[in-house]
Design a protein around this motif. Sequence first.
Motif, PDB file in Angstrom:
ATOM      1  N   GLY A  80       3.847  14.395  -4.136  1.00 44.42           N
ATOM      2  CA  GLY A  80       2.960  13.330  -4.467  1.00 44.42           C
ATOM      3  C   GLY A  80       3.396  11.750  -4.691  1.00 44.42           C
ATOM      4  N   ALA A  81       2.437  11.099  -5.242  1.00 44.31           N
ATOM      5  CA  ALA A  81       2.664   9.602  -5.557  1.00 44.31           C
ATOM      6  C   ALA A  81       2.761   9.180  -6.729  1.00 44.31           C
ATOM      7  CB  ALA A  81       1.532   8.846  -4.599  1.00 44.31           C
ATOM      8  N   THR A  82       2.975  10.207  -7.910  1.00 40.35           N
ATOM      9  CA  THR A  82       3.331   9.734  -9.015  1.00 40.35           C
ATOM     10  C   THR A  82       4.378   9.611  -9.582  1.00 40.35           C
ATOM     11  OG1 THR A  82       3.010  12.133  -9.784  1.00 40.35           O
ATOM     12  CG2 THR A  82       0.939  10.839  -9.500  1.00 40.35           C
ATOM     13  N   GLN A  83       5.553   9.595  -8.834  1.00 41.78           N
ATOM     14  CA  GLN A  83       7.133   9.679  -9.318  1.00 41.78           C
ATOM     15  C   GLN A  83       7.315   8.303  -9.434  1.00 41.78           C
ATOM     16  OE1 GLN A  83       8.933  12.305  -9.505  1.00 41.78           O
ATOM     17  NE2 GLN A  83       7.120  13.462  -8.482  1.00 41.78           N
ATOM     18  N   GLN A  96       0.898  -1.157   0.056  1.00 39.20           N
ATOM     19  CA  GLN A  96      -0.080   0.074   0.002  1.00 39.20           C
ATOM     20  C   GLN A  96       0.713   1.323   0.011  1.00 39.20           C
ATOM     21  OE1 GLN A  96      -3.224   0.342  -0.520  1.00 39.20           O
ATOM     22  NE2 GLN A  96      -3.491   2.350   0.006  1.00 39.20           N
ATOM     23  N   LEU A  97       2.079   1.379   0.785  1.00 36.95           N
ATOM     24  CA  LEU A  97       3.022   2.441   0.726  1.00 36.95           C
ATOM     25  C   LEU A  97       3.492   2.537  -0.731  1.00 36.95           C
ATOM     26  CD1 LEU A  97       4.129   2.176   4.435  1.00 36.95           C
ATOM     27  CD2 LEU A  97       2.680   3.581   3.711  1.00 36.95           C
ATOM     28  N   ALA A  98       3.989   1.527  -1.060  1.00 35.84           N
ATOM     29  CA  ALA A  98       4.577   1.491  -2.319  1.00 35.84           C
ATOM     30  C   ALA A  98       3.749   2.055  -3.593  1.00 35.84           C
ATOM     31  CB  ALA A  98       5.154   0.127  -2.768  1.00 35.84           C
ATOM     32  N   ARG A  99       2.277   2.066  -3.489  1.00 35.19           N
ATOM     33  CA  ARG A  99       1.540   2.578  -4.486  1.00 35.19           C
ATOM     34  C   ARG A  99       1.100   3.864  -4.299  1.00 35.19           C
ATOM     35  NH1 ARG A  99      -3.539  -1.556  -5.193  1.00 35.19           N
ATOM     36  NH2 ARG A  99      -4.002   0.067  -6.750  1.00 35.19           N
ATOM     37  N   THR A 100       1.064   4.220  -2.962  1.00 33.27           N
ATOM     38  CA  THR A 100       0.436   5.542  -2.695  1.00 33.27           C
ATOM     39  C   THR A 100       1.322   6.860  -2.076  1.00 33.27           C
ATOM     40  OG1 THR A 100      -0.266   5.072  -0.394  1.00 33.27           O
ATOM     41  CG2 THR A 100      -1.757   4.542  -2.119  1.00 33.27           C
ATOM     42  N   THR A 101       2.577   6.325  -2.005  1.00 31.16           N
ATOM     43  CA  THR A 101       3.789   7.116  -1.545  1.00 31.16           C
ATOM     44  C   THR A 101       5.105   6.783  -2.162  1.00 31.16           C
ATOM     45  OG1 THR A 101       4.699   5.447   0.379  1.00 31.16           O
ATOM     46  CG2 THR A 101       2.673   6.629   1.092  1.00 31.16           C
ATOM     47  N   SER A 102       5.997   7.757  -1.700  1.00 29.96           N
ATOM     48  CA  SER A 102       7.497   7.603  -2.383  1.00 29.96           C
ATOM     49  C   SER A 102       8.278   6.538  -1.581  1.00 29.96           C
ATOM     50  CB  SER A 102       7.861   9.142  -2.602  1.00 29.96           C
ATOM     51  OG  SER A 102       8.327   9.574  -1.295  1.00 29.96           O
ATOM     52  N   ILE A 103       7.675   5.798  -0.998  1.00 32.02           N
ATOM     53  CA  ILE A 103       8.834   4.771  -0.183  1.00 32.02           C
ATOM     54  C   ILE A 103       9.762   4.056  -0.987  1.00 32.02           C
ATOM     55  CG2 ILE A 103       7.299   2.705  -0.182  1.00 32.02           C
ATOM     56  CD1 ILE A 103       8.076   2.212   2.550  1.00 32.02           C
ATOM     57  N   ILE A 104       9.454   3.543  -2.340  1.00 28.64           N
ATOM     58  CA  ILE A 104      10.294   3.111  -3.344  1.00 28.64           C
ATOM     59  C   ILE A 104      10.207   3.832  -4.580  1.00 28.64           C
ATOM     60  CG2 ILE A 104      10.557   0.902  -2.209  1.00 28.64           C
ATOM     61  CD1 ILE A 104       8.557  -0.142  -4.424  1.00 28.64           C
ATOM     62  N   ARG A 105       9.947   5.196  -4.630  1.00 28.44           N
ATOM     63  CA  ARG A 105       9.975   5.964  -5.695  1.00 28.44           C
ATOM     64  C   ARG A 105      10.782   6.923  -5.733  1.00 28.44           C
ATOM     65  NH1 ARG A 105       4.586   5.797  -8.366  1.00 28.44           N
ATOM     66  NH2 ARG A 105       3.134   4.460  -7.194  1.00 28.44           N
ATOM     67  N   LYS A 106      11.117   7.671  -6.798  1.00 27.24           N
ATOM     68  CA  LYS A 106      12.111   8.776  -6.648  1.00 27.24           C
ATOM     69  C   LYS A 106      11.485   9.792  -5.954  1.00 27.24           C
ATOM     70  CE  LYS A 106      14.002   7.856 -11.424  1.00 27.24           C
ATOM     71  NZ  LYS A 106      15.416   7.488 -10.581  1.00 27.24           N
ATOM     72  N   PRO A 107      12.462  10.484  -5.208  1.00 29.47           N
ATOM     73  CA  PRO A 107      11.779  11.957  -4.335  1.00 29.47           C
ATOM     74  C   PRO A 107      11.237  12.589  -5.419  1.00 29.47           C
ATOM     75  CG  PRO A 107      14.076  11.308  -3.995  1.00 29.47           C
ATOM     76  CD  PRO A 107      13.736  10.595  -5.248  1.00 29.47           C
ATOM     77  N   SER A 152       5.048   8.238 -13.263  1.00 31.81           N
ATOM     78  CA  SER A 152       5.337   6.700 -13.467  1.00 31.81           C
ATOM     79  C   SER A 152       4.623   6.241 -14.564  1.00 31.81           C
ATOM     80  CB  SER A 152       4.742   5.959 -12.059  1.00 31.81           C
ATOM     81  OG  SER A 152       4.770   4.770 -12.252  1.00 31.81           O
ATOM     82  N   GLN A 153       5.178   5.158 -15.191  1.00 37.51           N
ATOM     83  CA  GLN A 153       4.677   4.471 -16.425  1.00 37.51           C
ATOM     84  C   GLN A 153       4.453   3.088 -16.110  1.00 37.51           C
ATOM     85  OE1 GLN A 153       3.814   6.254 -19.152  1.00 37.51           O
ATOM     86  NE2 GLN A 153       4.516   8.051 -18.064  1.00 37.51           N
ATOM     87  N   GLY A 154       4.587   2.648 -14.894  1.00 34.45           N
ATOM     88  CA  GLY A 154       4.324   1.449 -14.559  1.00 34.45           C
ATOM     89  C   GLY A 154       5.372   0.916 -13.926  1.00 34.45           C
ATOM     90  N   LEU A 155       5.493  -0.336 -13.013  1.00 35.21           N
ATOM     91  CA  LEU A 155       6.712  -0.591 -12.132  1.00 35.21           C
ATOM     92  C   LEU A 155       7.734  -1.103 -13.299  1.00 35.21           C
ATOM     93  CD1 LEU A 155       7.970  -1.486  -9.564  1.00 35.21           C
ATOM     94  CD2 LEU A 155       6.951  -3.670  -9.741  1.00 35.21           C
ATOM     95  N   LEU A 156       7.500  -1.907 -14.085  1.00 30.69           N
ATOM     96  CA  LEU A 156       8.476  -2.621 -14.899  1.00 30.69           C
ATOM     97  C   LEU A 156       9.148  -1.541 -15.927  1.00 30.69           C
ATOM     98  CD1 LEU A 156       9.889  -5.400 -15.502  1.00 30.69           C
ATOM     99  CD2 LEU A 156       8.385  -5.647 -17.379  1.00 30.69           C
ATOM    100  N   HIS A 157       8.359  -0.529 -16.292  1.00 36.02           N
ATOM    101  CA  HIS A 157       8.729   0.434 -17.243  1.00 36.02           C
ATOM    102  C   HIS A 157       9.706   1.153 -16.397  1.00 36.02           C
ATOM    103  CE1 HIS A 157       8.771   4.437 -19.516  1.00 36.02           C
ATOM    104  NE2 HIS A 157       8.699   3.574 -20.305  1.00 36.02           N
TER     105      HIS A 157
END
Length: 406
Positions: free
Chosen positions: A209-212, A195-206, A337-342
């Motif tokens: 929002g949650a669209t990085q 849930q955090l991975a989908r809605t926060t930047s826990i494994i996203r680029k700084p 984000s364009q999707g996890l694999l992309h």
Amino acid sequence: MHTPDSRSPPPTDPDERARAYRQHCIAALLRGLAVLVAMLLSLLLALFAPAPAAHAAEAPPRVVALHGHLELDYTLTVQVDQLAQWAMEGDPRQLVPFIDGRAITGNTPEAIDLVHGRLMFHLRISDDNRAVWTDLLGAPEGLRRPVTFSVGPADGAPFDTALTGGQRVQLTVISPVYGGIALALVVVTLAVFVQLARTTSIIRKPGPGATQPYDLGRFQMAVWFFLIYLSYTAIWLVTDATDTIHPSLLALLGISAGTALSEAVIDAGAAPAQDAREGGLLAEREQLVPQLGARSRWQDADADVDARTRQQAARQRVAQIDQQLRTLHAQAPEAISQGLLHDLLSDAQGYRFDRFQIFAFTLILGVIFLSDVYNNLSMPELSPTLLGLMGLSSGTYIGFKLPDRR
């Protein structure tokens, strides 16, 4: 008075003496045959008579019952018939459990009751029996599994047992109570992380929002953390061991953490440079705007030629600054984000092999890691060569990011 002799006088006739001798020989022969027949009958009776049931010392010991829970770190009591008679020649202190015909060496009885034929064992894993327990508990197909059980000398054959065939006992691989609690905690932890991975930047680029886009370094760090976390919990549930993390795993976590940290430093260093350039252009534009004045004032009045020239130069510079600002914004579009694999396999220049390499190594090593834990009930100890390969792959990925950011 004359008393006659009770014995008859020997016959004087030769024929009568011969006849008497023959009768004497026949009688002696008949008495000898009778003795011989009696001896033969006694021998036959001795051979074919059933063995006396009271001779219990020749009956072998036999396991007839098991009281307690057949599980690691539990105590159980074994009922053995004829144990006292066997102990007259054997040493019951050297008896060990036999599970599926395998001797659990090092687990000698903690208590011995010869009067009632009982042995008490406390099942533990040691260096002597670790391989046997791994075979018994590894690759589990459920919480319990049926096994045959007996006891016997550690260097000999197990006793006869009633706990075989349809009477096999259940060996507990994972405790239902602790297994349920651990499963609930693991499921909750994974659900919260997803849930955090989908809605926060826990494994996203700084970024806001949650669209990085998802970050490859943070993703790799999360994969290895959960692999070790799940494996450590599973090994503890089965073997009750807590010291199972090898130093090589710490090095692996260090490599993944170093990759994520280096990537974050590079990304953080690139953003201020662009922000500083944009800030300088905006500051220069603010200084030029007051010099522009109103166009109508120069059209209606007789203005100085130098002032008109300065105003025209200011207008041209403002137009250049606006164009440069539009170019900067076009070069740094909003990251979405364009999707996890992309996101993991590509960047602004498209798909990259250095990203694919580190992603593929992480997946295949993760599968090997879980397989080793499932079959051998231990964390795999990674060789320096394999750690060097992971470090080289991460270093290549970080190295390709440096020229891109410049």
